[in-house]
Write an enzyme that holds these catalytic residues in place. Sequence first.
Site, short mmCIF file in Angstrom:
data_model
loop_
_atom_site.label_atom_id
_atom_site.label_comp_id
_atom_site.label_asym_id
_atom_site.label_seq_id
_atom_site.Cartn_x
_atom_site.Cartn_y
_atom_site.Cartn_z
N ARG A 197 10.64 82.38 114.84
CA ARG A 197 11.58 83.44 115.23
C ARG A 197 10.96 84.76 114.79
NH1 ARG A 197 17.99 83.10 113.76
NH2 ARG A 197 18.69 84.98 114.83
N ASP A 235 23.53 69.16 118.47
CA ASP A 235 23.58 70.51 117.94
C ASP A 235 22.22 70.80 117.31
OD1 ASP A 235 24.60 72.99 117.09
OD2 ASP A 235 25.14 72.15 115.14
#
Length: 1403
Positions: A770, A569
């Site tokens: 981001r 993950d």
Amino acid sequence: MARPTSGSPATSVWHKIRLWCESYPYVLRDSIGTNARFEDQQVELLKGKSGSNCHDNGTKGSSQDETSTDSSQFPEFLNYGEEDEMEIEGYKRSIGRTVVTWIFIVLTAGLLRLIFHWWPHLMLKATHNRCPLNEVEKVLVIEQYQQKYKRYYVKTVYTISSDLFRTKKLFAAAGLRTNQVNQHTDGIWDQKLEQELKNIASPKLAVPKTDGSIKETDSIRLFTCKKLRYVWDDQYCAFTKLQGFDTARTNLLHQSTGLSIFQQCQRRIIYGNNEIKVEIQSILRLLFLEVLNPFYVFQIFSITLWLTDNYIYFAVAIIIMSVLGITTTIIQTRKNEKKLQATVQSSDIIKVRREGGNFEDIPTEHLVPGDVIVIPPHGYTMHCDAVLLSGNCIVNESMLTGESVPVTKIPLPNRDDIMYNTKEHARHTLFCGTYIIQTRYYGHEPVLAVVLRSGFLTAKGNLVRSIMYPPPVDYRFERDSYKFVAVLACIAIIGFIYSVVLKFNRGVSYRDIIIDSLDLITIVVPPALPAAMTVGRLYAQRRLQQKGIYCISPRAINVAGSLDCVCFDKTGTLTEEGLDLWGAVPTTTGTGMGSNYETIYPSLATAPGFLAPVRHVNHLPNGPLLVGMAVCHSLTRIDGDLIGDPLDLKMFEWTGWELEEPGVADNEKYDMVTPTVVRPGTAEVNDNVPSTKSRNSIGENCDVGIVRQFPFSSSLQRMSVITRKIGGHEREFEVYCKGSPEMIVSLSIPESVPENFTSTLERYTQHGYRVIAMARRNVEINYAKAQRVVRDEVEKDLTFLGLIVLENRLKPETTEAIFVHKNAGIRTVMVTGDNMLTAISVARECQMIEPREKVIVVTTEADKAGVEARESERQMLFYSYASKSGAADSEGTQSPVSVGSGCGSMMEQTLINVEAPANRYVFAITGNAFTVAKTFYPEILPRLLVRGSVFARMNPDQKQQLVEHLQELGYFVAMCGDGANDCGALKAAHAGISLSEAESSVASPFTSREANITCVPNLIREGRAALVTSFGIFKYMAIYSLTQFISVIVLYTIGSNLADRQFLYIDLFLISIFAFTFGHTEPYPGPLVKQPPSANLVSAPPIISIMAHMLTILGMQLLSFAYVQQQSWFTPYIEVEDEPACYENYAVFSVSAFQYIMMAIVFSQGSPYRKGFWTNKYLMVSFIGLTSLTAYIVLYPDSWVIGQLELQLPPTMEFRLILVGFAACNFVIALLIEQGLVNFILSKRQTNKSPAAKHGYLRIDHELSSREDWPPVSSPNGSVSGTSTDFSKRKIILPNGNKARTLERPPLSTKANTNADGENVRCARRHSSSVSIPIPLSDLVGLQPQFLAVSKNQSPVISASLDSSDSIATHINNCLNNSNFNNKGSHTECRIPLDNLPQHYQS
């Protein structure tokens, strides 16, 4: 006496009995395989073909049986076409079969019943007849996994009658406990029910229909399997899964007014309690289940035999070891069950609306689908799945998504033309297990929701079911160990027969023949083997615990040594939790200073358009960008704390501004007209910027009111707000919009977008940041219109303000751990629910994707639309390159690529020339693409899985499915995660590793105290050591049993045997001590090697090793046996009962005792998986001590030792030394065999990969490495490079002005069918073939494209699709044949230049 006629009852009964007896061997033969027992489940390893079961179905004698035979020709299914599809068979009890079965059980002294305990479906087939499902008393549910395993469930079918309402059993049937009811409802709930029942003349049962309505009936037939109920449906003549109210029209849900107590009771009888109940098994039940394990049953048999033969000491030792093993298992099982129960089981009080509008408090266990509930104002955990009817809810869904991001839920639309869909209406649905932070509605009006699903039907229930019923994990070592034990059992049977014949010919008593012959079985199949294997795993478990890794399933440690693929993950596992705002990149307009910025701020001007990045808010000039960061969000205050999306929260906190909401209660902030106000912080003064000592650039009054919010939409890739300066003109409003950079640029005025926008954006995205963009515009509207205007009218003609850069930082240990995995040849995969761009960036940053590797992004049409793909809708797969570096190469080409950005955007990246070979690439795959490939392109899915490095936007079910599909390809998969959304994958993986103490730790065999991935290489290192230890112990125990078997067989030839004390010395002192100290050797501390240790016992190296050692052991024992008989002092043995002492006995015992010691040394493998055996101090002490003791016994024992061991000592020391020399020669030969032949020659020539891997992912990877025509990646002009035949339609490129049409083949079925050999196979999907050609619409009729051409020419085109099933027009084919096009197959989109075709086709 007259014979009964054929039609008499006697004939019928005897005929059935005779047929049953004839078919009984076939039932056993067809059903018994390599099996493992899992409580009420049974997992069977399929051996090639599945078989036709003709003996079960075709040998019945009655007309009823003939009917069942016909019905069985077409298998029935549960959940047909779904992921949990299972086969179902119906059975009805047969008195004749039952009687005969119990006769056999009595005749076999219960052994047959024990076999039926291990395989319950055999008991069902032995006592019941197959029958149609509408007549069944019991059902056999067959679940199949990966074409390798079957799991059986035997379930009883119950009939519930409406007469139940007139009996005292009503409360029990409805799951009610009177004391519980009285406790929560002051004793009036049951009284109200009784009162309502008196007013109903003939109460009936209620069954939900597929459209969400209720059908009343007099009786219901149902059974429960895997915690779900299946109800008989007369309309479809099949058992169907009991559904909630999740298939109704939305207007019907809004019409819900609440249920009466009787209606609620009706539904509770069918649905049961609304609880996710994990039953804790009693200690007595666990004890019986463990004792009846096949290994312990064999130990009971062995202990009984030994006690009968007065072999007491070793029997007691085995009893002690068995008791300790059983006790440990029971304690661990109870602990796991209690932990799971405490984690998932909860209850509360909820207010429900009754008919007539009244409200009543009831326990959450009483909720049923259709109840209308009142959502508490705050701090409430949902106990059911419900859809919101009124008001808003702010919810934390981390239990489902793993992301602690507050989500705002809004009411479900009230439309009669829309069917409720869980995926499409997720923003209106409150899921079980999620946490209600706050509700908001007008004043004190209640926030209402209608219950859709309860109990195990809920989202949390599905999660818990995936924990309780995980897919079977392939423990290859254990599977092979069963096979090896079976081989030993065959050898034991041969020895048994030999012993019986030999002793019978010698005239030995029957009792001694039976005891001695059965004793051979306990010699060849060592009862201490399970205890020895368990001890090795316990040592490994203790070492893991010292490293902060806790294990609740020790049997998973061995399989961790075979891992060759690890799925991680991202958030909280590879990276830190949450985001940090790195800084802002303003433009000239974003500063609010126009063209004067170069004069005022010369240090900020680095290039036309964008200014230098600003890392601190004090360096950001006051202007629109700063205001936009302060107002463009969806934050709110709850109990004084700011709550909202972490991205919004970080952005707002960075500005230092303050947020103030209207002075009303938090739960009344619904549809507020009074705006939220933001203002600069009181201490916020920009001292570092000369001209802005205060915020005067945006007006003396800096307060800004947020008039209206347009929430973020993944399909629109943006959010926006309408704001107004406090004290400003009443018609002057400002719109601030933030979202994906590409979307914001597309909505902005071109003149406001910097020329270096693309290169600047890529510089940040390719370094893992981001990025979102901000823009604004002024609008002149009044306040009322601002509340009604649609967002499309204001989200246009924006002025671009700049970029906001955030980072999701890697944990410091991540990159080094990934490097360790890659050096060891262990594949690493990222599986995340986050967006694609961030995932790729993180993968590159941590070196999961190497710098020279190309990344091909695989997306679907649903990704472009920002929605979730439906499995019922066939979609195209799109392959596009993701860029490697920040700027495009001068010779590179630009290609639009659909990739999710920081706000779910479609990120345009650059296709650049890379140095890596054309066939060295990795895939980055979206969850939608994974679903589409799995459903419609199963032939492509293995290729995507083998080369897939990043799987983004994956939901919990997709994560689990990914793990299972990787296992199908032959990978040994580990999953490492930290959230509840990883539970299914953690449980399905061969080794699940949780970095959290929450829900995921319950599902995972391993839990790490350190919340980083360094635990994974530590686990693999320990697992490899444990696997080598288990391998060595197993080989040692096998050699020990065969060595003792040889000794006994050799001595049987003269009527002698080993003495009881000799057996005791070997078993209790030599073997037990070595078995208990063998596993103390620690893992090798050096780097992990690429070749994992072998877990395959049934392969050439271990088999040759054991056979070679047995030949040398046999040779040495025979040599000593023969050599002693040649001595001058030798006297032949005269057989005397219970007096085995003789010279042959001494010789064989002396040599074999040394053989047990030397084989323990030989099998103590060291590097590269374990430290050298000399580092194991316990083992070294054992070696030295036992070797010295054995040498003393052989060379110079005293009279007491001679008497205890019943030795007949040779008179000369020379002979004794020669026997020691025989043992030393045997030791040298054994070392040469193990180190030279086995470890050096055989192991080097044979890979340790499993056959599944060789025929699975290794073959696919080799195939992809040699192909340069796949995948069909989009090229700059829209053409497709490479070939493929994997798509159902292609684009037909037509010149502008021509009309186009779409001819598409309907989706083909993918259901399993049976071939001529009886195998279950999936239908091969046909795919059409087409090509892009510029042809007028009139010529499209009958076109069957066959060609591919990729042109460098550009021509204006429009797209249509054509299916190859249409007939072909001859003149079109002739034109294509004469155009010199390449015939290379079919592609998603191909282009042919107009000038290559005759003139009349270009009109």
